[in-house]
Each structure stands twice: as C-alpha cells, then as structure tokens.
Design an enzyme around this catalytic site. Structure first.
Site, PDB file in Angstrom:
ATOM      1  N   ASN A   9       0.868  -1.181   0.000  1.00  0.00           N
ATOM      2  CA  ASN A   9       0.000   0.000   0.000  1.00  0.00           C
ATOM      3  C   ASN A   9       0.903   1.229   0.000  1.00  0.00           C
ATOM      4  O   ASN A   9       1.532   1.534   1.016  1.00  0.00           O
ATOM      5  CB  ASN A   9      -0.898  -0.031   1.253  1.00  0.00           C
ATOM      6  CG  ASN A   9      -1.734   1.229   1.385  1.00  0.00           C
ATOM      7  OD1 ASN A   9      -1.795   2.052   0.473  1.00  0.00           O
ATOM      8  ND2 ASN A   9      -2.382   1.384   2.537  1.00  0.00           N
ATOM      9  N   LYS A  11       0.094   4.300  -0.199  1.00  0.00           N
ATOM     10  CA  LYS A  11      -0.512   5.501   0.411  1.00  0.00           C
ATOM     11  C   LYS A  11      -0.276   6.695  -0.510  1.00  0.00           C
ATOM     12  O   LYS A  11      -0.308   6.521  -1.734  1.00  0.00           O
ATOM     13  CB  LYS A  11       0.043   5.692   1.827  1.00  0.00           C
ATOM     14  CG  LYS A  11      -0.087   4.393   2.649  1.00  0.00           C
ATOM     15  CD  LYS A  11       0.169   4.532   4.103  1.00  0.00           C
ATOM     16  CE  LYS A  11      -0.021   3.171   4.778  1.00  0.00           C
ATOM     17  NZ  LYS A  11       0.139   3.227   6.225  1.00  0.00           N
ATOM     18  N   HIS A  95      -9.356   1.295   5.190  1.00  0.00           N
ATOM     19  CA  HIS A  95      -8.048   1.419   5.857  1.00  0.00           C
ATOM     20  C   HIS A  95      -8.195   2.320   7.080  1.00  0.00           C
ATOM     21  O   HIS A  95      -8.980   3.268   7.074  1.00  0.00           O
ATOM     22  CB  HIS A  95      -7.023   2.003   4.872  1.00  0.00           C
ATOM     23  CG  HIS A  95      -5.631   1.938   5.399  1.00  0.00           C
ATOM     24  ND1 HIS A  95      -5.143   2.849   6.300  1.00  0.00           N
ATOM     25  CD2 HIS A  95      -4.638   1.049   5.196  1.00  0.00           C
ATOM     26  CE1 HIS A  95      -3.898   2.519   6.616  1.00  0.00           C
ATOM     27  NE2 HIS A  95      -3.571   1.429   5.957  1.00  0.00           N
ATOM     28  N   GLU A  97      -6.457   4.647   8.165  1.00  0.00           N
ATOM     29  CA  GLU A  97      -6.251   6.083   7.907  1.00  0.00           C
ATOM     30  C   GLU A  97      -7.512   6.706   7.325  1.00  0.00           C
ATOM     31  O   GLU A  97      -7.820   7.869   7.593  1.00  0.00           O
ATOM     32  CB  GLU A  97      -5.037   6.272   6.978  1.00  0.00           C
ATOM     33  CG  GLU A  97      -3.732   6.051   7.730  1.00  0.00           C
ATOM     34  CD  GLU A  97      -2.605   5.468   6.896  1.00  0.00           C
ATOM     35  OE1 GLU A  97      -2.672   5.519   5.654  1.00  0.00           O
ATOM     36  OE2 GLU A  97      -1.648   4.938   7.500  1.00  0.00           O
ATOM     37  N   GLU A 167      -5.133  -5.027  10.584  1.00  0.00           N
ATOM     38  CA  GLU A 167      -4.101  -4.009  10.790  1.00  0.00           C
ATOM     39  C   GLU A 167      -4.354  -3.309  12.118  1.00  0.00           C
ATOM     40  O   GLU A 167      -5.148  -2.361  12.177  1.00  0.00           O
ATOM     41  CB  GLU A 167      -4.150  -2.979   9.655  1.00  0.00           C
ATOM     42  CG  GLU A 167      -3.879  -3.546   8.286  1.00  0.00           C
ATOM     43  CD  GLU A 167      -3.307  -2.490   7.337  1.00  0.00           C
ATOM     44  OE1 GLU A 167      -2.162  -2.659   6.913  1.00  0.00           O
ATOM     45  OE2 GLU A 167      -3.983  -1.484   7.053  1.00  0.00           O
ATOM     46  N   GLY A 173       2.731   2.227  10.793  1.00  0.00           N
ATOM     47  CA  GLY A 173       3.655   3.351  10.653  1.00  0.00           C
ATOM     48  C   GLY A 173       4.415   3.687  11.921  1.00  0.00           C
ATOM     49  O   GLY A 173       5.027   4.748  12.020  1.00  0.00           O
ATOM     50  N   SER A 213       3.729  -2.252  10.225  1.00  0.00           N
ATOM     51  CA  SER A 213       5.186  -2.307  10.411  1.00  0.00           C
ATOM     52  C   SER A 213       5.803  -3.637   9.973  1.00  0.00           C
ATOM     53  O   SER A 213       6.737  -4.126  10.612  1.00  0.00           O
ATOM     54  CB  SER A 213       5.562  -1.976  11.865  1.00  0.00           C
ATOM     55  OG  SER A 213       5.153  -0.658  12.182  1.00  0.00           O
TER      56      SER A 213
HETATM   57  P1  13P Z   1       3.288   0.354   7.641  1.00  0.00           P
HETATM   58  O1  13P Z   1       3.760  -0.933   7.020  1.00  0.00           O
HETATM   59  O2  13P Z   1       4.013   1.556   7.141  1.00  0.00           O
HETATM   60  O3  13P Z   1       3.197   0.247   9.121  1.00  0.00           O
HETATM   61  O4  13P Z   1       1.765   0.549   7.115  1.00  0.00           O
HETATM   62  C1  13P Z   1       0.884  -0.495   7.203  1.00  0.00           C
HETATM   63  C2  13P Z   1      -0.339  -0.146   6.453  1.00  0.00           C
HETATM   64  O5  13P Z   1      -1.060   0.757   6.816  1.00  0.00           O
HETATM   65  C3  13P Z   1      -0.634  -0.913   5.233  1.00  0.00           C
HETATM   66  O6  13P Z   1      -1.920  -0.616   4.766  1.00  0.00           O
END
Ligand code: 13P
Length: 256
Positions: A9, A11, A95, A97, A167, A173, A213
């Site tokens: 992903n 982003k 997601h 976010e 997740e 992150g 992560s």
């Molecule tokens: P990270 O791998 O940067 O922690 O992000 C995970 C994520 O949100 C994948 O959709």
C-alpha cells in the site's frame, strides 16, 4: 491451501513515473513466481499507468479506496467501475487512515465492499483495533463489530473471495509490529468468526493478511503463523528490494 498474498500500500507516495519504474522492475523480479500473489496499490492518478506496466505479469494492481456509487455528483470520488476500467482488480476498503482521518465507518465500508464486488474488484477490507481498545481488552469486540457491520450481507461465495487485512492501528507506521503471538491470536479469532458466521468453506478460502510495520526483518516470522495468509505492507513496500524480500519470505520454499 491459501496462496500467500502480499500487497504493498503506497498511500500518498510515488508519482506516475515512479510507479511505472517500480512496476517494471518488480514484474521482472517476480516473473517466475506463482507461489505468492503480489499486489501493489498506487494512488488513483498512477493506477492506469501502473496497471499498463503490470499487464500480463504476476503483479496485480489495487486502488486504495473507491466510492460505492457507479457514477453521480460526488466531487472528488472514484467509482469501482472506473477503477476496474483503469486496469486494477483489487480495492483496499476501510483502511484505518480512512477511518480515522476521513470519517470512514463500518457502514461506509459495507457499501464499498459490496460496490467493489459489483464492479468486479476483489476488496481488501481492513479491520483492527486502536491501542486504547487493546488496552481495554476490547480487541475481539472491535473486530467482531467491524466484521459483522462491514461485511454484512455478503454471500458465502464473496467471503471466500475476500481479503481481510488485520491491521492493528497501533502498529501502523509506528515501527512497532504486532508480535507473532498477537497476530496469530487475532487472525485465529477472525477465522473462527468467519467460520461461525459464514460457514466452514468460505472461512477456509478467505485470505486474512496482517498489516502494521511489516519489514524484511520480521516478515518471515509473522507470515509463518498459522492463520496469517500474507501481509499488507506500507512503508517497506516503497522500496522495491525491501518489498521483494517480504514477498520472498512468504514463499513456502523461500528462495527467490
Ligand atoms: P506500515 O507498514 O508503514 O506500518 O503501514 C501499514 C499499512 O497501513 C498498510 O496498509
């Protein structure tokens, strides 16, 4: 046996040119790979070019979101049909976010998951608890609510085709991944609920992947947990070599 599923992903990273360069490199690196499903989720603006660059390869393309209507006066939104036409075959939905920053709810996730199926896209539906919820011992309740409300009305066949991404919000992150035991416990819970609510066969077919992560250093251990069918990778997917290492960790015979 579920084929391991590794998705990157991106982003809000990578231009069209960056995306095309990456896809061209990755498709060569995974050209002989059939033991892992590999998917990338670029931004909407790079979707068409990334899908063109991935054509006839082992790399699938996902949108990071979609709107639930086919078309209409929804300024700024993109429909499943438009995403499918651009060449993507997956769409990430719900997601964390999008939930925390853009007001996504289980109800909107539910409409989007249904819209993705209607457009011929495979949804990658994201669920997961916050740190507060984990500390209050509410993790399973949160997952149950997100599954019952977010996946309400789906057929057993659709559940079998679905990808669920667990997740935990506190792991996204932050560099702090769930331990293999925490991931295994949550994935086991999700699978048992799918079995209970949708039946044995769809529960066995549904991919439940882990995100938060994931890095080359921790991928193998996380991916070797019984109910962990793959990974949704954020930061570590931005670099093609580190993403490739994670893909390689998902292979049951390992070498790539
Ligand atoms: P990270 O791998 O940067 O922690 O992000 C995970 C994520 O949100 C994948 O959709």
């Amino acid at each position: 046996m579920r084929t391991p599923f590794i998705a990157g992903n991106w982003k809000m990273y990578k231009t069209v040119a960056d995306a095309v360069k990456y896809v061209k490199e990755l498709r060569g690196l995974v050209k002989d790979l059939d033991a892992v499903e590999v998917v990338l989720a670029p931004t909407f603006t790079a979707l068409f070019a990334a899908a063109e660059a991935a054509r006839n390869s082992n790399v699938g393309i996902a949108a990071q979101d979609l709107h639930w209507e086919r078309e209409g006066a929804f300024t700024g939104e993109i429909s499943g049909q438009m995403i499918r036409e651009a060449g993507a075959t997956y769409a990430i939905v719900g997601h964390s976010e999008r939930r925390s920053l853009f007001g996504e709810t289980d109800a909107s996730v539910n409409r989007k998951v249904a819209a993705a199926f209607a457009a011929g896209l495979c949804p990658i539906a994201c669920i997961g608890e916050t740190l507060d919820q984990r500390e209050r011992n509410e993790t399973f309740d949160v997952l149950d609510r997100q599954i019952t409300q977010g996946l309400d009305g789906l057929t057993a066949e659709q559940i079998g085709q679905l990808v669920i991404a667990y997740e935990p919000v506190w792991a996204i992150g932050t560099g702090r991944n769930a331990t293999p035991a925490q991931a295994s416990e949550a994935h086991g819970h999700i699978r048992s609920r799918l079995r209970q609510w949708f039946g044995q066969e769809p529960a066995e077919l549904c991919h439940v992947i882990y995100g938060g992560s994931v890095k080359p250093e921790n991928a193998r251990e996380l991916l070797s947990q019984p109910d962990v069918d793959g990974a949704l990778v954020g930061g570590a997917s931005l670099d093609v070599r580190s993403f490739l290492q994670i893909v390689a960790s998902a292979r049951r015979d390992e070498a790539l």
